[in-house]
Design an enzyme around this catalytic site. Structure first.
Site, PDB file in Angstrom:
ATOM      1  N   GLY A  15       7.549 -16.059  -8.211  1.00  0.00           N
ATOM      2  CA  GLY A  15       8.692 -15.242  -8.600  1.00  0.00           C
ATOM      3  C   GLY A  15       8.375 -13.977  -9.381  1.00  0.00           C
ATOM      4  O   GLY A  15       9.279 -13.339  -9.922  1.00  0.00           O
ATOM      5  N   LEU A  86       7.774 -17.631   2.588  1.00  0.00           N
ATOM      6  CA  LEU A  86       6.781 -18.069   3.573  1.00  0.00           C
ATOM      7  C   LEU A  86       7.372 -18.549   4.900  1.00  0.00           C
ATOM      8  O   LEU A  86       6.628 -18.951   5.790  1.00  0.00           O
ATOM      9  CB  LEU A  86       5.904 -19.167   2.963  1.00  0.00           C
ATOM     10  CG  LEU A  86       5.049 -18.704   1.770  1.00  0.00           C
ATOM     11  CD1 LEU A  86       4.203 -19.870   1.241  1.00  0.00           C
ATOM     12  CD2 LEU A  86       4.161 -17.526   2.149  1.00  0.00           C
ATOM     13  N   LYS A  87       8.674 -18.513   5.035  1.00  0.00           N
ATOM     14  CA  LYS A  87       9.289 -18.895   6.315  1.00  0.00           C
ATOM     15  C   LYS A  87       9.482 -17.657   7.181  1.00  0.00           C
ATOM     16  O   LYS A  87       9.713 -16.560   6.663  1.00  0.00           O
ATOM     17  CB  LYS A  87      10.649 -19.549   6.081  1.00  0.00           C
ATOM     18  CG  LYS A  87      10.589 -20.826   5.287  1.00  0.00           C
ATOM     19  CD  LYS A  87      10.089 -21.962   6.139  1.00  0.00           C
ATOM     20  CE  LYS A  87      10.040 -23.250   5.332  1.00  0.00           C
ATOM     21  NZ  LYS A  87       9.311 -24.297   6.044  1.00  0.00           N
ATOM     22  N   LEU A  88       9.426 -17.881   8.488  1.00  0.00           N
ATOM     23  CA  LEU A  88       9.675 -16.774   9.407  1.00  0.00           C
ATOM     24  C   LEU A  88      11.162 -16.419   9.387  1.00  0.00           C
ATOM     25  O   LEU A  88      12.018 -17.293   9.398  1.00  0.00           O
ATOM     26  CB  LEU A  88       9.271 -17.169  10.829  1.00  0.00           C
ATOM     27  CG  LEU A  88       9.362 -16.057  11.877  1.00  0.00           C
ATOM     28  CD1 LEU A  88       8.367 -14.942  11.585  1.00  0.00           C
ATOM     29  CD2 LEU A  88       9.131 -16.617  13.276  1.00  0.00           C
ATOM     30  N   ILE A  89      11.420 -15.120   9.332  1.00  0.00           N
ATOM     31  CA  ILE A  89      12.805 -14.639   9.421  1.00  0.00           C
ATOM     32  C   ILE A  89      13.028 -14.124  10.833  1.00  0.00           C
ATOM     33  O   ILE A  89      12.199 -13.378  11.363  1.00  0.00           O
ATOM     34  CB  ILE A  89      13.015 -13.479   8.410  1.00  0.00           C
ATOM     35  CG1 ILE A  89      13.057 -14.001   6.980  1.00  0.00           C
ATOM     36  CG2 ILE A  89      14.277 -12.695   8.743  1.00  0.00           C
ATOM     37  CD1 ILE A  89      14.376 -14.634   6.582  1.00  0.00           C
ATOM     38  N   ASN A 101       9.903  -6.565   3.398  1.00  0.00           N
ATOM     39  CA  ASN A 101       8.885  -7.507   2.928  1.00  0.00           C
ATOM     40  C   ASN A 101       7.766  -6.713   2.272  1.00  0.00           C
ATOM     41  O   ASN A 101       7.567  -5.533   2.575  1.00  0.00           O
ATOM     42  CB  ASN A 101       8.320  -8.296   4.116  1.00  0.00           C
ATOM     43  CG  ASN A 101       7.284  -9.328   3.685  1.00  0.00           C
ATOM     44  OD1 ASN A 101       7.474 -10.018   2.687  1.00  0.00           O
ATOM     45  ND2 ASN A 101       6.182  -9.422   4.422  1.00  0.00           N
ATOM     46  N   HIS A 103       3.555  -7.131   1.595  1.00  0.00           N
ATOM     47  CA  HIS A 103       2.385  -7.925   1.961  1.00  0.00           C
ATOM     48  C   HIS A 103       1.202  -7.428   1.114  1.00  0.00           C
ATOM     49  O   HIS A 103       1.022  -6.217   0.965  1.00  0.00           O
ATOM     50  CB  HIS A 103       2.095  -7.740   3.449  1.00  0.00           C
ATOM     51  CG  HIS A 103       0.963  -8.594   3.925  1.00  0.00           C
ATOM     52  ND1 HIS A 103       1.091  -9.959   4.096  1.00  0.00           N
ATOM     53  CD2 HIS A 103      -0.323  -8.288   4.231  1.00  0.00           C
ATOM     54  CE1 HIS A 103      -0.070 -10.448   4.490  1.00  0.00           C
ATOM     55  NE2 HIS A 103      -0.939  -9.470   4.585  1.00  0.00           N
ATOM     56  N   ASP A 144       4.847  -9.947   9.266  1.00  0.00           N
ATOM     57  CA  ASP A 144       4.060  -8.787   8.819  1.00  0.00           C
ATOM     58  C   ASP A 144       3.909  -7.693   9.882  1.00  0.00           C
ATOM     59  O   ASP A 144       2.908  -6.974   9.886  1.00  0.00           O
ATOM     60  CB  ASP A 144       2.653  -9.240   8.367  1.00  0.00           C
ATOM     61  CG  ASP A 144       2.713 -10.298   7.287  1.00  0.00           C
ATOM     62  OD1 ASP A 144       3.621 -10.236   6.445  1.00  0.00           O
ATOM     63  OD2 ASP A 144       1.848 -11.197   7.287  1.00  0.00           O
ATOM     64  N   GLU A 173       1.686  -3.450  -6.079  1.00  0.00           N
ATOM     65  CA  GLU A 173       2.952  -3.954  -5.519  1.00  0.00           C
ATOM     66  C   GLU A 173       4.127  -3.639  -6.445  1.00  0.00           C
ATOM     67  O   GLU A 173       5.223  -3.308  -5.982  1.00  0.00           O
ATOM     68  CB  GLU A 173       2.884  -5.473  -5.324  1.00  0.00           C
ATOM     69  CG  GLU A 173       1.901  -5.931  -4.277  1.00  0.00           C
ATOM     70  CD  GLU A 173       1.968  -7.440  -4.064  1.00  0.00           C
ATOM     71  OE1 GLU A 173       3.074  -8.009  -4.141  1.00  0.00           O
ATOM     72  OE2 GLU A 173       0.909  -8.041  -3.823  1.00  0.00           O
TER      73      GLU A 173
HETATM   74  C1  GRF Z   1       3.028 -11.145  -3.487  1.00  0.00           C
HETATM   75  O1  GRF Z   1       1.659 -10.936  -3.606  1.00  0.00           O
HETATM   76  C2  GRF Z   1       3.538 -10.516  -2.234  1.00  0.00           C
HETATM   77  O2  GRF Z   1       2.758  -9.478  -1.778  1.00  0.00           O
HETATM   78  C3  GRF Z   1       3.470 -11.612  -1.229  1.00  0.00           C
HETATM   79  O3  GRF Z   1       3.706 -12.772  -1.936  1.00  0.00           O
HETATM   80  C4  GRF Z   1       3.345 -12.596  -3.285  1.00  0.00           C
HETATM   81  C5  GRF Z   1       4.504 -13.073  -4.082  1.00  0.00           C
HETATM   82  O4  GRF Z   1       4.155 -13.348  -5.385  1.00  0.00           O
HETATM   83  N1  GRF Z   1       4.393 -11.382  -0.160  1.00  0.00           N
HETATM   84  P1  GRF Z   1       5.247 -13.950  -6.382  1.00  0.00           P
HETATM   85  O5  GRF Z   1       5.675 -15.276  -5.794  1.00  0.00           O
HETATM   86  O6  GRF Z   1       6.371 -12.971  -6.433  1.00  0.00           O
HETATM   87  O7  GRF Z   1       4.571 -14.112  -7.668  1.00  0.00           O
END
Ligand code: GRF
Length: 204
Positions: A15, A86-89, A101, A103, A144, A173
């Site tokens: 999170g 982690l689920k496909l949308i 998203n 990545h 992705d 990020e």
């Molecule tokens: C991040 O590194 C993001 O790039 C990837 O998942 C991670 C999420 O981290 N998609 P967190 O769960 O927000 O700490």
């Protein structure tokens, strides 16, 4: 008329991205009026606790959300922001170009099914890359793959571990996501007719 800047955040992990987005609303990196109106988690996780700390009761939905269920699942939020989900949308027409998203690598390298978290950074180190970074992209029906909105880079050091590299990427990020999301929320994103390339009006 005020525009609807409601966002739903979908997550599966710790999170930190959700917390960064909430902070970005507070400090003006996201447009005035942006509201996180829903948090959906694919499982009970630290991100659920973070949501509650922000005053949002998360909804845990373990399966893949069917396209025709997505709008009601997010309580009609106008935008959907994936934050380590982690689920496909699968994108229904109503949400085309309104789901984003982030990545933790420079797509199209090191993306796709199974490429998440430490797997990404291990692969980057395995290949001896000299730079890594993050990619913000619109979401299509594959992991992705959608049009890229923004990328930020950082060096890869010879003594990096997956954890040290992940921390350096995450710092990027935290800058890239609110900036790109802000462009989307304010209607500055254009997508090429073939759906492949995105540009941000006014971006250098
Ligand atoms: C991040 O590194 C993001 O790039 C990837 O998942 C991670 C999420 O981290 N998609 P967190 O769960 O927000 O700490």
């Amino acid at each position: 008329m005020t525009s609807d800047l409601s966002i739903a955040v979908l997550l599966s992990g710790s999170g930190r991205t959700l917390v960064n987005l909430a902070a970005s609303i507070g400090d003006g990196r996201l447009p005035r009026g942006t509201r996180i109106t829903a948090v959906i988690a694919s499982k009970a996780c630290l991100g659920c606790d973070r949501a509650r700390e922000l005053g949002i009761e998360p909804r845990v939905m373990p399966g893949v959300i069917a396209p025709d269920q997505l709008e009601s699942a997010v309580n009609g939020a106008r935008f959907i922001v994936l934050a380590g989900y982690l689920k496909l949308i699968r994108v229904p027409a109503a949400y085309r170009h309104r789901i984003v998203n982030i990545h933790p690598a420079l797509l199209p390298s090191f993306g796709g099914h199974g490429m998440y978290g430490h797997h990404v950074h291990e692969a980057v180190l395995h290949h001896g890359c000299k730079v890594s970074g993050c990619t913000v992209h619109l979401v299509d029906d594959e992991y992705d793959r959608g049009p890229i909105l923004a990328q930020r880079t950082c060096p890869v050091r010879e003594d990096d571990t997956p954890d040290t590299l992940a921390a350096r990427v995450f710092a990027e990020e935290c800058i890239a996501y609110p900036a790109a999301l802000s462009a989307l929320l304010t209607g500055r994103v254009r997508v090429s007719p073939d759906g492949r390339r995105a540009t941000i009006a006014g971006a250098r």
